[in-house]
Design a protein around this motif. Structure first.
Motif, mmCIF file in Angstrom:
data_model
loop_
_atom_site.group_PDB
_atom_site.id
_atom_site.type_symbol
_atom_site.label_atom_id
_atom_site.label_comp_id
_atom_site.label_asym_id
_atom_site.label_seq_id
_atom_site.Cartn_x
_atom_site.Cartn_y
_atom_site.Cartn_z
ATOM 1 N N VAL A 249 46.659 25.429 29.722
ATOM 2 C CA VAL A 249 45.815 26.404 30.412
ATOM 3 C C VAL A 249 44.749 25.720 31.265
ATOM 4 O O VAL A 249 44.114 26.367 32.105
ATOM 5 C CB VAL A 249 45.157 27.408 29.433
ATOM 6 C CG1 VAL A 249 46.210 28.155 28.646
ATOM 7 C CG2 VAL A 249 44.165 26.716 28.508
ATOM 8 N N THR A 250 44.543 24.431 31.075
ATOM 9 C CA THR A 250 43.590 23.717 31.926
ATOM 10 C C THR A 250 44.070 23.669 33.374
ATOM 11 O O THR A 250 43.287 23.362 34.274
ATOM 12 C CB THR A 250 43.377 22.278 31.421
ATOM 13 O OG1 THR A 250 44.639 21.581 31.405
ATOM 14 C CG2 THR A 250 42.793 22.284 30.019
ATOM 15 N N MET A 251 45.349 23.994 33.600
ATOM 16 C CA MET A 251 45.906 24.014 34.949
ATOM 17 C C MET A 251 45.631 25.335 35.663
ATOM 18 O O MET A 251 46.087 25.548 36.780
ATOM 19 C CB MET A 251 47.417 23.789 34.884
ATOM 20 C CG MET A 251 47.814 22.473 34.228
ATOM 21 S SD MET A 251 49.589 22.404 33.838
ATOM 22 C CE MET A 251 50.296 22.660 35.470
ATOM 23 N N ALA A 252 44.886 26.214 35.028
ATOM 24 C CA ALA A 252 44.700 27.563 35.564
ATOM 25 C C ALA A 252 43.941 27.568 36.883
ATOM 26 O O ALA A 252 43.034 26.769 37.115
ATOM 27 C CB ALA A 252 43.954 28.433 34.550
ATOM 28 N N THR B 10 35.138 42.296 38.730
ATOM 29 C CA THR B 10 33.966 41.444 38.574
ATOM 30 C C THR B 10 34.200 40.252 37.670
ATOM 31 O O THR B 10 33.283 39.461 37.466
ATOM 32 C CB THR B 10 32.797 42.267 37.997
ATOM 33 O OG1 THR B 10 33.173 42.755 36.704
ATOM 34 C CG2 THR B 10 32.453 43.435 38.901
ATOM 35 N N VAL B 11 35.378 40.142 37.097
ATOM 36 C CA VAL B 11 35.642 39.101 36.104
ATOM 37 C C VAL B 11 36.772 38.198 36.583
ATOM 38 O O VAL B 11 37.812 38.682 37.026
ATOM 39 C CB VAL B 11 36.007 39.719 34.739
ATOM 40 C CG1 VAL B 11 36.209 38.618 33.697
ATOM 41 C CG2 VAL B 11 34.918 40.678 34.273
ATOM 42 N N ALA B 12 36.580 36.889 36.493
ATOM 43 C CA ALA B 12 37.605 35.946 36.917
ATOM 44 C C ALA B 12 38.720 35.883 35.882
ATOM 45 O O ALA B 12 38.466 35.768 34.678
ATOM 46 C CB ALA B 12 36.999 34.559 37.105
ATOM 47 N N ALA B 13 39.971 35.961 36.359
ATOM 48 C CA ALA B 13 41.145 35.921 35.496
ATOM 49 C C ALA B 13 41.983 34.698 35.838
ATOM 50 O O ALA B 13 42.091 34.317 37.000
ATOM 51 C CB ALA B 13 41.977 37.191 35.675
ATOM 52 N N PRO B 14 42.597 34.066 34.829
ATOM 53 C CA PRO B 14 43.363 32.847 35.070
ATOM 54 C C PRO B 14 44.836 33.125 35.360
ATOM 55 O O PRO B 14 45.411 34.107 34.893
ATOM 56 C CB PRO B 14 43.232 32.096 33.747
ATOM 57 C CG PRO B 14 43.180 33.203 32.719
ATOM 58 C CD PRO B 14 42.441 34.345 33.390
ATOM 59 N N SER B 15 45.439 32.228 36.111
ATOM 60 C CA SER B 15 46.881 32.219 36.336
ATOM 61 C C SER B 15 47.369 30.786 36.193
ATOM 62 O O SER B 15 46.696 29.854 36.627
ATOM 63 C CB SER B 15 47.231 32.729 37.743
ATOM 64 O OG SER B 15 46.820 34.059 37.936
ATOM 65 N N VAL B 16 48.532 30.633 35.571
ATOM 66 C CA VAL B 16 49.163 29.328 35.447
ATOM 67 C C VAL B 16 50.639 29.487 35.775
ATOM 68 O O VAL B 16 51.320 30.344 35.194
ATOM 69 C CB VAL B 16 49.002 28.742 34.021
ATOM 70 C CG1 VAL B 16 49.846 27.471 33.865
ATOM 71 C CG2 VAL B 16 47.551 28.441 33.713
ATOM 72 N N VAL B 17 51.131 28.679 36.705
ATOM 73 C CA VAL B 17 52.548 28.725 37.048
ATOM 74 C C VAL B 17 53.366 28.460 35.792
ATOM 75 O O VAL B 17 53.073 27.546 35.020
ATOM 76 C CB VAL B 17 52.865 27.681 38.142
ATOM 77 C CG1 VAL B 17 54.371 27.626 38.401
ATOM 78 C CG2 VAL B 17 52.116 28.010 39.423
ATOM 79 N N ASN B 18 54.364 29.292 35.556
ATOM 80 C CA ASN B 18 55.261 29.212 34.401
ATOM 81 C C ASN B 18 54.635 29.693 33.101
ATOM 82 O O ASN B 18 55.249 29.582 32.044
ATOM 83 C CB ASN B 18 55.821 27.801 34.208
ATOM 84 C CG ASN B 18 56.830 27.422 35.274
ATOM 85 O OD1 ASN B 18 57.574 28.273 35.765
ATOM 86 N ND2 ASN B 18 56.851 26.156 35.643
ATOM 87 N N ALA B 19 53.392 30.210 33.156
ATOM 88 C CA ALA B 19 52.774 30.820 31.982
ATOM 89 C C ALA B 19 52.338 32.252 32.268
ATOM 90 O O ALA B 19 52.220 33.062 31.360
ATOM 91 C CB ALA B 19 51.588 29.998 31.492
ATOM 92 N N GLY B 20 52.087 32.579 33.553
ATOM 93 C CA GLY B 20 51.752 33.934 33.924
ATOM 94 C C GLY B 20 50.358 34.064 34.512
ATOM 95 O O GLY B 20 49.598 33.094 34.563
#
Length: 240
Positions: free
Chosen positions: A77-80, A87-97
């Motif tokens: 998830v550090t690759m997010a 108003t809230v930042a959401a993470p994305s990671v290729v191959n994780a969603g």
């Protein structure tokens, strides 16, 4: 105990989405005896989720989460990359969603992996806190089928108010337990004035996606815990 300002902040905790997904904010009133929040910062930005050119787009044929790599450990998830959902930042990671972001900002289709579960939990927090207008979809589509979903739908119907956009951000995570069918992720948040809280989000793998497991009587995920610091959590969030 809360100060006399408590009544002025309560209205921000009544939106349907807070009852379902943003329990960290929605249940902060319960923490009055153990955590004093001098003032909750209100963020006036409540527009639709920001879309970027490299963001996933809506897919046909439902989720394909089981086709994503299952060996993505929590550390991935550090690759997010992060983008605002309201108003809230959401993470994305290729191959994780998320492998699907709809036009209304609803995010779904996460990988059947540790990283996928963490990303799913953080996105649910972001949608629930940053986009109150997604409350109905969260109850109907992000909750595992059964009595919990029924209770969540009832809670949505009974709730009133749109919330005040109280400012929170994802600040850390801890994987409490994981197997490919059931995961519990603890997400820590930073409230507007710098206070911290964290709560456990339990997810079940259903129909190629991670869905929330909620209390079958209330439709809620449970109460968060006040934190004096982020010790024991992996620091994580936009700008980390």
């Amino acid at each position: 105990m809360f100060s006399s300002k408590q009544d002025n902040t309560r209205s921000g905790f009544r939106s349907p989405t807070f009852i379902l997904a943003a329990v960290f904010v929605g249940m902060l009133v319960v923490l009055g005896a153990v955590m004093t929040i001098s003032r909750l910062t209100v963020d006036s930005e409540s527009g639709p989720a920001k879309q970027t050119t490299d963001s996933p787009t809506a897919l046909d044929g439902g989720c394909t989460g089981s086709a994503l790599p299952s060996n993505f450990s929590a550390a991935m998830v550090t690759m997010a990359t992060w983008e605002l959902v309201g108003t809230v930042a959401a993470p994305s990671v290729v191959n994780a969603g998320p492998d699907q972001i709809d036009q209304d900002g609803f995010r779904s289709c996460f990988g059947n992996s540790e990283a996928g579960a963490i990303i799913a939990a953080a996105n649910i927090v972001a949608m629930g806190s940053g986009r109150p207008d997604l409350g109905a979809r969260l109850a109907a589509e992000a909750v595992a089928p059964g009595l919990g979903r029924d209770a969540a739908l009832r809670a949505q119907e009974a709730a009133t108010g749109d919330g005040d956009g109280t400012s929170i951000q994802v600040a850390g995570y801890r994987m409490a337990s994981y197997d490919p069918a059931l995961a519990t992720v603890e997400i820590a948040i930073r409230v507007g004035n710098g206070s911290y809280a964290a709560g456990a989000i339990t997810l079940r793998w259903v129909d190629d996606d991670w869905l929330l497991v909620v209390d079958p009587s209330t439709g809620r995920m449970g109460n968060p815990n006040a934190l004096s610091n982020l010790g024991g959590y992996t620091l994580w969030g936009e700008g980390e």
